[in-house]
Design a protein around this motif. Structure first.
Motif, PDB file in Angstrom:
ATOM      1  N   ASP A  39      33.885  37.216  47.626  1.00 42.40           N
ATOM      2  CA  ASP A  39      32.600  36.757  48.128  1.00 42.40           C
ATOM      3  C   ASP A  39      31.513  37.252  47.193  1.00 42.40           C
ATOM      4  O   ASP A  39      31.347  38.449  47.010  1.00 42.40           O
ATOM      5  N   LEU A  40      30.801  36.321  46.598  1.00 41.90           N
ATOM      6  CA  LEU A  40      29.788  36.725  45.632  1.00 41.90           C
ATOM      7  C   LEU A  40      28.528  37.265  46.292  1.00 41.90           C
ATOM      8  O   LEU A  40      27.637  37.751  45.633  1.00 41.90           O
ATOM      9  N   LEU A  41      28.429  37.118  47.602  1.00 43.79           N
ATOM     10  CA  LEU A  41      27.220  37.600  48.262  1.00 43.79           C
ATOM     11  C   LEU A  41      27.410  38.996  48.822  1.00 43.79           C
ATOM     12  O   LEU A  41      26.481  39.619  49.277  1.00 43.79           O
ATOM     13  N   SER A  42      28.621  39.465  48.780  1.00 47.41           N
ATOM     14  CA  SER A  42      28.885  40.761  49.383  1.00 47.41           C
ATOM     15  C   SER A  42      29.158  41.790  48.297  1.00 47.41           C
ATOM     16  O   SER A  42      29.938  41.568  47.385  1.00 47.41           O
ATOM     17  N   ARG A  43      28.482  42.916  48.413  1.00 45.58           N
ATOM     18  CA  ARG A  43      28.701  43.966  47.419  1.00 45.58           C
ATOM     19  C   ARG A  43      29.945  44.781  47.755  1.00 45.58           C
ATOM     20  O   ARG A  43      30.425  45.554  46.946  1.00 45.58           O
ATOM     21  N   ILE A  44      30.403  44.619  48.981  1.00 48.74           N
ATOM     22  CA  ILE A  44      31.563  45.404  49.384  1.00 48.74           C
ATOM     23  C   ILE A  44      32.807  44.796  48.775  1.00 48.74           C
ATOM     24  O   ILE A  44      33.095  43.604  48.952  1.00 48.74           O
ATOM     25  N   LYS A  45      33.518  45.623  48.046  1.00 45.92           N
ATOM     26  CA  LYS A  45      34.731  45.131  47.408  1.00 45.92           C
ATOM     27  C   LYS A  45      35.914  45.304  48.341  1.00 45.92           C
ATOM     28  O   LYS A  45      36.165  46.382  48.847  1.00 45.92           O
TER      29      LYS A  45
ATOM     30  N   ARG B 133      30.326  38.332  39.752  1.00 46.62           N
ATOM     31  CA  ARG B 133      31.385  37.567  39.089  1.00 46.62           C
ATOM     32  C   ARG B 133      31.848  38.275  37.821  1.00 46.62           C
ATOM     33  O   ARG B 133      33.035  38.408  37.561  1.00 46.62           O
ATOM     34  N   THR B 134      30.870  38.748  37.045  1.00 42.36           N
ATOM     35  CA  THR B 134      31.213  39.429  35.795  1.00 42.36           C
ATOM     36  C   THR B 134      31.965  40.732  36.060  1.00 42.36           C
ATOM     37  O   THR B 134      33.004  40.988  35.461  1.00 42.36           O
TER      38      THR B 134
END
Ligand code: ADP
Ligand code: MG
Length: 361
Positions: free
Chosen positions: A161-167, A209-210
């Motif tokens: 999910d690109l909107l979530s900072r949680i990995k 993404r990067t």
């Protein structure tokens, strides 16, 4: 032959610095809807010609205006800049969304061919995504409606999910629901009120993404990125709701992974990406066939995560546009030819009924 449901465009970019430095020759020419590729500039008889719904010449014949936007250098130039591409492709997406259709716009091509340039753009040369978003917001400015956004990154076989900072280790799960079809479990969607918010989200998404790809030891060019805009129109007077999704997909680079350069995980990752692109081609060409009235028994949505997630936006009452991005240079001949072939295959070809006549004597 074209239908409303599947449209294919091709776009050729200017030489890159690397191509210029190596003295590359241009092997592409375009005349209205046809694109021709020469195998060997020294032997110009050997050509292959393709016809698509749209062909965009962005190779030369342009100049910069005062804002840094590439525009046609003279009225006779066939140069197509971001504005022309948006006018044809972006407008169609917006119109369909207002009418309640799901739409998907995909950019296909080898790494460095101009996919992100067409989709997102660079600097003053804004691509289709920012332009679509901007127009949507302008149109709904005075209406009391919100839109929700979801960004998904597919680093096959993982979904992020690109909107979530949680990995989440291992990424998010793709699940299937009887009513909803396939969906990403736990995907965040963010209501947006203006274009500036989206722009921030897109920047945040690009960063994630990067980093996500770096952590997985994969190049960001070898992952698919899907941006989904859930667009809801509520007609209070008619007790009617139209829900459509706009799916903007920056596909992973289509280049063949050379087994010499990469090993282990990288190679597996690479062939998985190629498989998902092949499968996507199978799905779109089945849909194009169906739209042309051919009998299609099976659309292989289930064969990859990418097509699972795009199922509701690719089939049925939806509209799909593929933009094939190509390099003009002779050194990219093989990859460019394979991109043109891919694009040709997803276009439905006219089919002729073959009748057999028995002559009775
Ligand atoms: P991809 O996303 O397919 O890997 P990019 O969109 O990043 O490729 O393009 C590679 C380079 O070529 C970028 O520097 C980009 O600015 C340039 N480029 C691509 N298409 C065009 C175009 N139509 N006009 C001008 N520059 C372009
Ligand atoms: Mg890119």
């Amino acid at each position: 032959p074209s239908t409303d449901s599947v449209k294919v465009a091709v776009r050729v970019r200017p030489f890159s610095q690397r191509e210029k430095n190596s003295g590359s020759k241009c092997v592409i020419s375009m005349h209205s809807r046809t694109t021709t590729i020469i195998q060997d500039p020294k032997n110009p008889e050997h050509t292959k010609t393709f016809t698509f719904d749209l062909a965009y010449w962005s190779h030369n014949g342009f100049q910069k205006d005062k804002d840094g936007v590439f525009i046609s250098a003279d009225p006779g130039s066939k140069f197509a800049g971001q504005k022309e591409v948006f006018h044809d492709l972006g407008r169609g997406i917006l119109d369909s969304a207002w009418q309640g259709y799901n739409t998907t716009l995909l950019a296909y091509g080898q790494t460095g061919s101009g996919k992100s340039y067409s989709m997102i753009g660079f600097g003053a040369n804004k691509g289709i995504i920012p332009n679509v978003c901007e127009e949507l917001f302008q149109a709904i400015e005075n209406r009391d409606k919100n839109q929700e956004y979801q960004f998904v990154l597919l680093v096959l076989p993982q979904v992020r999910d690109l909107l979530s900072r949680i990995k989440k280790p291992g990424g998010l799960r793709v699940r299937e629901d009887q009513q909803l079809g396939f969906y990403v479990d736990g995907l965040k969607s963010v209501p947006c009120e203006n274009y500036a918010q989206i722009e921030r989200l897109m920047e945040q998404g690009a960063k994630i993404r990067t980093t996500a790809s770096t952590n997985m030891n994969a190049s960001s060019s070898r992952s698919h990125m899907i941006i989904t805009i859930q667009f809801k129109q509520v007609f209070l007077d008619r007790d009617l709701t139209k829900l459509s999704s706009i799916n903007l997909v920056d596909l992973a680079g289509s280049e063949r992974q050379k087994s010499s350069g990469s090993e282990g995980d990288r190679l597996r990752e690479g062939s998985r990406v190629n498989l998902s692109l092949t499968n996507l081609g199978n799905v779109i060409s089945a849909l194009a066939d169906a739209a042309m009235g051919k009998k299609v028994l099976h659309v292989p949505y289930r064969d990859s995560v990418l097509t699972k997630l795009l199922q509701s936006a690719l089939g049925g009452n939806s509209r799909t546009t593929l933009i094939a991005a190509i390099s003009p240079a002779d050194i990219c001949y093989e990859e460019t030819l394979s991109t043109l072939r891919y694009a040709e295959r997803v276009m439905s070809q006219p089919h002729f009924a073959i009748s057999t006549f028995w002559v009775m004597r």
